[in-house]
Design an enzyme around this catalytic site. Structure first.
Site, PDB file in Angstrom:
ATOM      1  CE  LYS A  43      -8.379 -29.332  16.263  1.00  0.00           C
ATOM      2  NZ  LYS A  43      -8.262 -30.601  16.874  1.00  0.00           N
ATOM      3  CD  GLU A  91      -6.242 -28.764  22.917  1.00  0.00           C
ATOM      4  OE1 GLU A  91      -6.957 -28.633  22.441  1.00  0.00           O
ATOM      5  OE2 GLU A  91      -5.870 -29.740  23.358  1.00  0.00           O
TER       6      GLU A  91
END
Lengths: 343, 343, 343, 343
Positions: free
Chosen positions: C195, C202
């Site tokens: 993650k 991102e």
């Protein structure tokens, strides 16, 4: 200092750089004719021994042929205009030396245009800033070999001289011009090309110091209270950031024996000695062309220059030119996470 | 050179750095007891006047109390082990000085562990490399004030001395220790913290020069034939890249009067004088910890260090550590455009 | 949606994420017990069918053994405290799932601490933001295999489902869990590690768009009057920067058929459709941990991540954290060139 | 698909892109005349229903006036030559559309040159790669409004269509062309300018993924034995890097519900599904112009683009173009520290 016969040089542009170049030349016995749009700047140098001219025409008339004219005016349109005007009133065999911060691509254009009139063009990247009068100037020269050689007495005077640095281990024999502080780098544009890269490196070195001192300056980050919320990265190890570092003293200690010894460090130590927090500055950092052109050259050549370009971009950011990009980021964060901007 | 009374110092680790530190100390009248795993290294220094020890126990016994022990061994596990072993056999009030390239976070840990035994710990970032014997060492020191002060004669001898650089404009009055070349930066870890940032800056400066010289080196890109196909970016303006620049001469000329004057430039000029194409190097560039830690500090503190981190990452790439990333890029390009890799 | 038998899950933390996870679970037939410091948040979900608890003790009592407790609270100290408190009142074989944005290194620590009490720990990186209720959550899971497998019905419900994306060319046979939208990535910490890297990517993607739109936004730079002075880089080719680009329309057109199609682009198009100049934002961009940790992981591993780290640093700069560095630059420029800052 | 009357279009260049554009046009009822230096490429499309020409002259004769000619040939000299040749044999009011990857600055030049002959010029950035035939092409168009409007039926057919993406929240009323997948971005060059920035963003996004997957790929760095010496940075926390991550599965799971959902991720998942270690690639990554030009535009405009430029430079490094820079670094390290390169 030159060991050769003195010459006559005309100087157009008597700002910080131009005026001091004239002074350094006169000190060494060269004769200078000077011109500037600002008559007072001319007067000042006349008082110091130069011959003054109050129009370009007068200036040209006062110079012996073949004329040697050094232009020291802002790069871009002003330089453009000056060369163009001079090209109308000069004679074949005259020499124009562009000592400013011109784009080397303009040199190529200027040399070609002047060649059609038989006028020679020399580009001369000139480093030394406000300290050049005392320290001498580092000269990076482009142009035809005989023309550059003809100007040797000028370059010898302006350069810092061989004694300004200890001889490089591994060099022996006769002193070369680069050991005196001037170098004929190649054909037209080569001088400003090398000067451009010099400034690109300067940007990188400056940023290296600036970032490093900023890290030292924030070495007490762990002492500050921070709010824990979903918007703010917590400092994972506050116990490792509890130093109050005197950055002015650090700058000073690095001046002796360290690997980062450099003139830029000397200047930083000086600035910090005077004002350890630098409150008088806002932190808006200008850039004056060469840093941009260096990155463009790297891109064109296909060689990576991540450090030099990062240094350049940091200057853009310091002036807020990343603002729309940051708004886009905030808008995206709001879009996917419902995050509001923190004030 | 120290103007104060000579001291006794024990040195553990007689590599390039440790041996020269001992030599510089002995030259100035200090007495040194030396130890190294390698008995020959001990012998060498004994021949030069040091007292030798062939085990840590012997070493400790030969030192007067309170002992001053300088450790100059590889950072990480070796330093760890050395400190741990010494902590078993030293007495309260003894002082361990870690002069190696330790992570400042380890200093905090070491200082705390040794404190429980009453042993003092000083961290001392030491810059100077193989040149320190002649030039002196730039010392960045962390630890308790009285302990650091007690060691002043040692630091005075090792530092380059006030005469090694002209006084900074704006400084006046008594000479401060940083003007001699050593600085007590703060509590435990502060010395290695400042040294870490020093090395981070060093990485950035080195990269600035390296990138700049690479741009000069490729200034003839426009002379090379290139194939026009959909896979290769054409050089838009080949006419602007037709210079054959002698980078060794450029390095030399910049040593005089330019803004990028620095010790790193001197070294570059030296290397290029000897070997303008540097064929003897492959271009695999190691990194030894501080560059990484500097970037991590920047990230933890939340201050941007794009130049320093770019310099670090370039070293990783020089060793091929970007390979899987590049394969991903090639795979994507094949995926959306049917592009095959060019060999 | 899960094809397996419903389970009972306890949720601690009913913010944007936690509440919607509960809702999505209940929709699919799972029974939820909910707790939050804010009683109103509990009430809201009770009204929607959850069983409420107003203290951690009550919460624990209402759960069947072995308990499955999902924690969805701010990373760092709050998560720390919650796990610590729960560890006092849970029984062996109970399972704690940390679904927040915890540092994967904390997972390793938590798993070890809980193991001594026989309590299982699962880390679950959860992507989906405020849209997860409708779109489902991408789940990246770390922990012991049997424990993770036991929770399959929960993960199946929360994940977006196999139909949420067309099957990847080259995949065949049985549907794997990653095609449903959840993945057991490895032992403790592996979920949050993946993650973390997801968020690092991102950041990079967001910055790529932000920078690109900024370039489009300034495509009219050549229309603006600029002053020619020694402090400002002249725009060399103003004639090439005379476009007024509607960035909102560009964002929209790229949503169809382009290579940059992505959910982030969809969100950008949405934001720009509403407010093409984004005046409501100031451009101060937060960062919430994973971006930092991703860069630190890259540095520790020795793999270059120039794009991801540049994206991170840009966020720091957007909040003015480069200020002292910029002051250093201005001070240097004044030092060597006499340049004053431009306002 | 177009709802408007079919048109006739001539296509020069029948590579991957050109041929598929012709196919997509013919599918929707447009008539195409095709030409390529390679007669077989012409034959292939003739067999599929196009009208073939085997010389530019024949090609021009077969087109109805005013002609619409789409050029899809390599950017740079080939495009240059094609436009120049066509300009000799076309008539006033004819339209040339450059659909290739031309530099937008060339468009400005071409439009001006053609204008003197009354020929119209349209630049059309075309994204879609090998998938455009099925997915449609994202079209970014520059040129005079009436000319662009006249070509609407062509653009409508080539664009992916409104149904290819859900409508953006906040948009209402009539469907705009950008929602269909084509956009008139502004005067000559505006189309390729927007396409250029699109590709610049693409580089950044690709690098974000590539770096992220590389970090995952090295998540087992702590399992590897490393030698402790002064040349190698020790991994400070090996216990945090002991994961064996299946990057192919991670790519797949992120396709559902995550923030990084994108077409580039789909392609990555596809490549990794086929070959998780990507052994068939070497990792030499080409760049084809737009990435360079995007960074140059950022520099010219004075807006920072650290991510986009870092992505570009990584590609240069992947091809070894940082080699001389790295040699300089190794030479410096040897100079100050006596460090030899590690093999």
């Amino acid at each position: 200092m030159s060991t050769q016969s003195p010459m006559q040089l005309g100087m157009v542009g008597l700002g910080r750089m131009g005026a001091n170049i004239v002074r350094r030349l006169m000190r060494d016995g060269h004769r200078c004719v000077v011109y500037d749009l600002n008559a007072k700047a001319v007067d000042t140098l006349v008082a110091e021994g130069a011959e003054g001219a109050y129009s370009l025409e007068e200036f040209v008339q006062k110079l012996e042929k073949p004329r040697h004219i050094w232009i020291m005016v802002p790069a871009g349109t002003v330089t453009e205009r000056t060369i163009s005007t001079l090209s109308e009133i000069l004679d074949p065999k005259d020499v124009i030396i562009d000592g400013g911060n011109s784009y080397y691509r303009d040199d190529i254009k200027h040399a070609e245009a002047l060649k059609t009139k038989g006028i020679h063009f020399v580009d001369c990247g000139t480093s030394g800033g406000v300290w050049g009068l005392e320290r001498g100037y580092c000269l990076m020269i482009g142009g035809e070999t005989p023309v550059v050689e003809h100007l040797t007495p000028i370059f010898e005077t302006l350069a810092p001289g061989v004694q300004s640095a200890p001889r490089t281990r591994g060099r022996s024999g006769e002193i070369s011009s680069e050991e005196v502080g001037y170098l004929h780098c190649g054909p037209s544009g080569a001088g400003h090309f090398v000067k451009m890269v010099h400034n690109g490196i300067e940007y990188g070195m400056m940023a290296a110091f600036a970032e490093g001192f900023n890290i030292l300056h924030s070495a007490n980050a762990g002492k500050q209270e921070t709010v824990a919320d979903a918007e703010t990265a917590p400092l994972v190890n506050p116990e490792f950031y509890r130093y109050d570092i005197d950055v002015d003293k650090v700058a000073e200690v690095w001046r002796r024996g360290s690997v980062v010894q450099s003139w830029l460090l000397d200047l930083t130590a000086e600035a910090l000695a005077e004002s350890p927090q630098l409150e008088e500055f806002e932190g808006r950092v200008s850039d004056s062309g060469e840093g941009r052109w260096t990155s463009i050259a790297a891109i064109d050549e296909g060689v990576p220059a991540p450090v030099l370009t990062a240094a350049l971009y940091s200057r853009f950011s310091s002036r807020g030119l990343d603002n729309f990009a940051n708004k886009i980021l905030s808008a995206m964060r709001k879009g996917f996470g419902g995050h509001d901007e923190k004030k």
